[in-house]
Design a protein around this motif. Structure first.
Motif, PDB file in Angstrom:
ATOM      1  N   TRP A  37      -1.640  -0.302   9.987  1.00  0.00           N
ATOM      2  CA  TRP A  37      -0.501   0.452   9.457  1.00  0.00           C
ATOM      3  C   TRP A  37       0.044   1.417  10.517  1.00  0.00           C
ATOM      4  O   TRP A  37       1.253   1.488  10.753  1.00  0.00           O
ATOM      5  CB  TRP A  37      -0.939   1.203   8.194  1.00  0.00           C
ATOM      6  N   GLU A  90      -0.428   7.324   0.537  1.00  0.00           N
ATOM      7  CA  GLU A  90      -1.560   8.130   0.056  1.00  0.00           C
ATOM      8  C   GLU A  90      -2.860   7.332   0.023  1.00  0.00           C
ATOM      9  O   GLU A  90      -3.941   7.900  -0.039  1.00  0.00           O
ATOM     10  CB  GLU A  90      -1.289   8.663  -1.353  1.00  0.00           C
ATOM     11  N   ASP A  91      -2.747   5.978   0.029  1.00  0.00           N
ATOM     12  CA  ASP A  91      -3.958   5.151   0.009  1.00  0.00           C
ATOM     13  C   ASP A  91      -4.423   4.779   1.418  1.00  0.00           C
ATOM     14  O   ASP A  91      -5.482   4.168   1.589  1.00  0.00           O
ATOM     15  CB  ASP A  91      -3.701   3.865  -0.784  1.00  0.00           C
ATOM     16  N   LEU A  92      -3.610   5.087   2.415  1.00  0.00           N
ATOM     17  CA  LEU A  92      -3.964   4.704   3.791  1.00  0.00           C
ATOM     18  C   LEU A  92      -4.219   5.919   4.680  1.00  0.00           C
ATOM     19  O   LEU A  92      -5.083   5.867   5.570  1.00  0.00           O
ATOM     20  CB  LEU A  92      -2.829   3.873   4.408  1.00  0.00           C
ATOM     21  N   TYR A 111       0.860  -1.198   0.000  1.00  0.00           N
ATOM     22  CA  TYR A 111       0.000   0.000   0.000  1.00  0.00           C
ATOM     23  C   TYR A 111       0.883   1.231   0.000  1.00  0.00           C
ATOM     24  O   TYR A 111       1.913   1.262   0.679  1.00  0.00           O
ATOM     25  CB  TYR A 111      -0.881   0.054   1.252  1.00  0.00           C
ATOM     26  N   ARG A 112       0.447   2.277  -0.710  1.00  0.00           N
ATOM     27  CA  ARG A 112       1.137   3.557  -0.649  1.00  0.00           C
ATOM     28  C   ARG A 112       0.508   4.364   0.476  1.00  0.00           C
ATOM     29  O   ARG A 112      -0.690   4.220   0.762  1.00  0.00           O
ATOM     30  CB  ARG A 112       0.955   4.332  -1.960  1.00  0.00           C
ATOM     31  N   ASP A 119     -11.138   8.653   3.772  1.00  0.00           N
ATOM     32  CA  ASP A 119     -11.863   7.624   3.009  1.00  0.00           C
ATOM     33  C   ASP A 119     -11.385   6.229   3.359  1.00  0.00           C
ATOM     34  O   ASP A 119     -12.183   5.306   3.564  1.00  0.00           O
ATOM     35  CB  ASP A 119     -11.633   7.826   1.506  1.00  0.00           C
ATOM     36  N   ALA A 120     -10.055   6.058   3.406  1.00  0.00           N
ATOM     37  CA  ALA A 120      -9.478   4.751   3.732  1.00  0.00           C
ATOM     38  C   ALA A 120      -9.941   4.321   5.123  1.00  0.00           C
ATOM     39  O   ALA A 120     -10.273   3.151   5.344  1.00  0.00           O
ATOM     40  CB  ALA A 120      -7.960   4.825   3.682  1.00  0.00           C
ATOM     41  N   THR A 160      -5.880   8.601   4.684  1.00  0.00           N
ATOM     42  CA  THR A 160      -6.984   9.439   4.206  1.00  0.00           C
ATOM     43  C   THR A 160      -8.256   9.107   4.998  1.00  0.00           C
ATOM     44  O   THR A 160      -8.418   7.969   5.463  1.00  0.00           O
ATOM     45  CB  THR A 160      -7.312   9.181   2.708  1.00  0.00           C
ATOM     46  N   TRP A 217      -4.746  13.849   7.940  1.00  0.00           N
ATOM     47  CA  TRP A 217      -4.699  12.981   6.763  1.00  0.00           C
ATOM     48  C   TRP A 217      -4.731  13.799   5.482  1.00  0.00           C
ATOM     49  O   TRP A 217      -5.150  14.969   5.485  1.00  0.00           O
ATOM     50  CB  TRP A 217      -5.893  12.003   6.795  1.00  0.00           C
ATOM     51  N   ARG A 232     -13.559   3.221   5.041  1.00  0.00           N
ATOM     52  CA  ARG A 232     -13.693   1.931   4.351  1.00  0.00           C
ATOM     53  C   ARG A 232     -13.200   0.784   5.217  1.00  0.00           C
ATOM     54  O   ARG A 232     -13.856  -0.247   5.338  1.00  0.00           O
ATOM     55  CB  ARG A 232     -12.858   1.983   3.062  1.00  0.00           C
TER      56      ARG A 232
END
Ligand code: NAD
Length: 244
Positions: free
Chosen positions: A66, A48-50, A45-46, A54-55, A52, A160, A58
């Motif tokens: 993480w 930027e994908d964690l 995972y990058r 939104d992450a 946030t 974030w 979800r």
């Protein structure tokens, strides 16, 4: 000694107010991975994908796994010569303010006081239900995702991607860089705004800008001097040269 090093030194010798604007790179020599660069990925995972909202909405458990991993890693890290030099410089200059994007607490651990934390603190947890906030140094956390006493979901007390910065901290940072004689921009990719806008604000105020980084960044064209190398080493060299 490069010309940029001599010019930075000369400015520092005359400076009364110094500000260090730091990013993940300043903690790299302590063993904390940066977001961009080697070791920046976690289980494919990058960041930027964690990092946030939104992450978290979800999959709060994944995001907390993480953060729990990062908290455990940081718990085993100590400040390096970069953090230590900046803490020491509080006694050398009329003021030496640290404005950091880091959440690891290593500037504080090195002894810097009044650190302006633009992106929060990884050791703080905040309830998404009742808003209760506290410092929790437990690593690893016993239960993921952690819960508040009210039953609400706790989140890390960090800013974030896509979230607003704490207003007071950003205002204090703007004021500090605008009033400084020298601003050192150390270990930041210059990609994350609004923090990356602070060097331009310093420049408009006529401050002498020095970049300390392993390589060039989008901020490099703004700089009066560029010192290439690991920030712990470069800051220690500046300190030694100031002492002689
Ligand atoms: P980044 O990961 O995007 O970039 C790191 C920068 O540091 C790069 O420009 C790289 O060239 C440089 N660098 C790497 N090692 C260095 C060294 N030894 N000496 C000098 N420079 C070095 O980091 P960023 O610009 O701070 O922005 C990313 C966001 O990531 C920030 O919001 C920050 O909060 C967060 N972050 C924090 C930590 C931490 O608290 N230690 C760690 C990773 C990411």
């Amino acid at each position: 000694m490069t010309e940029d090093f001599s010019r930075s030194l000369e400015r520092l010798r005359r400076a009364r107010r110094v500000v260090a604007l730091t990013g993940a790179g300043i903690s790299a020599e302590s063993g904390v991975p940066t977001f961009r660069g080697e070791g920046g990925l976690w289980r494919d995972y990058r960041a930027e994908d964690l990092a946030t909202p939104d992450a978290f909405r979800r999959d709060p458990e994944l995001v907390w796994e993480w953060y729990d991993w990062r908290r455990g890693l940081i718990a085993g890290c100590r400040p390096n010569r970069g953090h230590e030099t900046l803490a020491l410089w509080e006694g050398r200059f009329e003021s030496c303010r640290v404005v950091t994007q880091n959440v690891d607490g290593l500037h504080r651990a090195a002894g810097s006081r009044g650190v302006i934390c633009l992106h929060g603190d990884i050791w703080t947890v905040r309830c998404t239900g009742c808003g209760f906030e506290t410092v929790d140094l437990t690593a690893p956390l016993p239960e993921l995702p952690p819960r508040c006493r009210c039953g609400g979901l706790l989140r890390p007390g960090v800013v974030w991607f896509g979230e607003a910065l704490p207003e007071k901290a950003f205002e204090a940072a703007l004021e500090a860089v605008s009033r400084a004689d020298v601003v050192l921009v150390a270990g930041t990719s210059g990609l994350v705004y609004p923090a990356a806008g602070l060097p331009a604000a310093a420049r408009s105020a006529g401050t002498f800008l020095v970049e300390i980084n392993l390589g060039r960044t989008p901020l490099s064209p703004l700089m009066d001097a560029i010192l290439e190398g690991p920030s712990g080493q470069v800051l220690a060299e500046l300190h030694d040269a100031l002492e002689t």
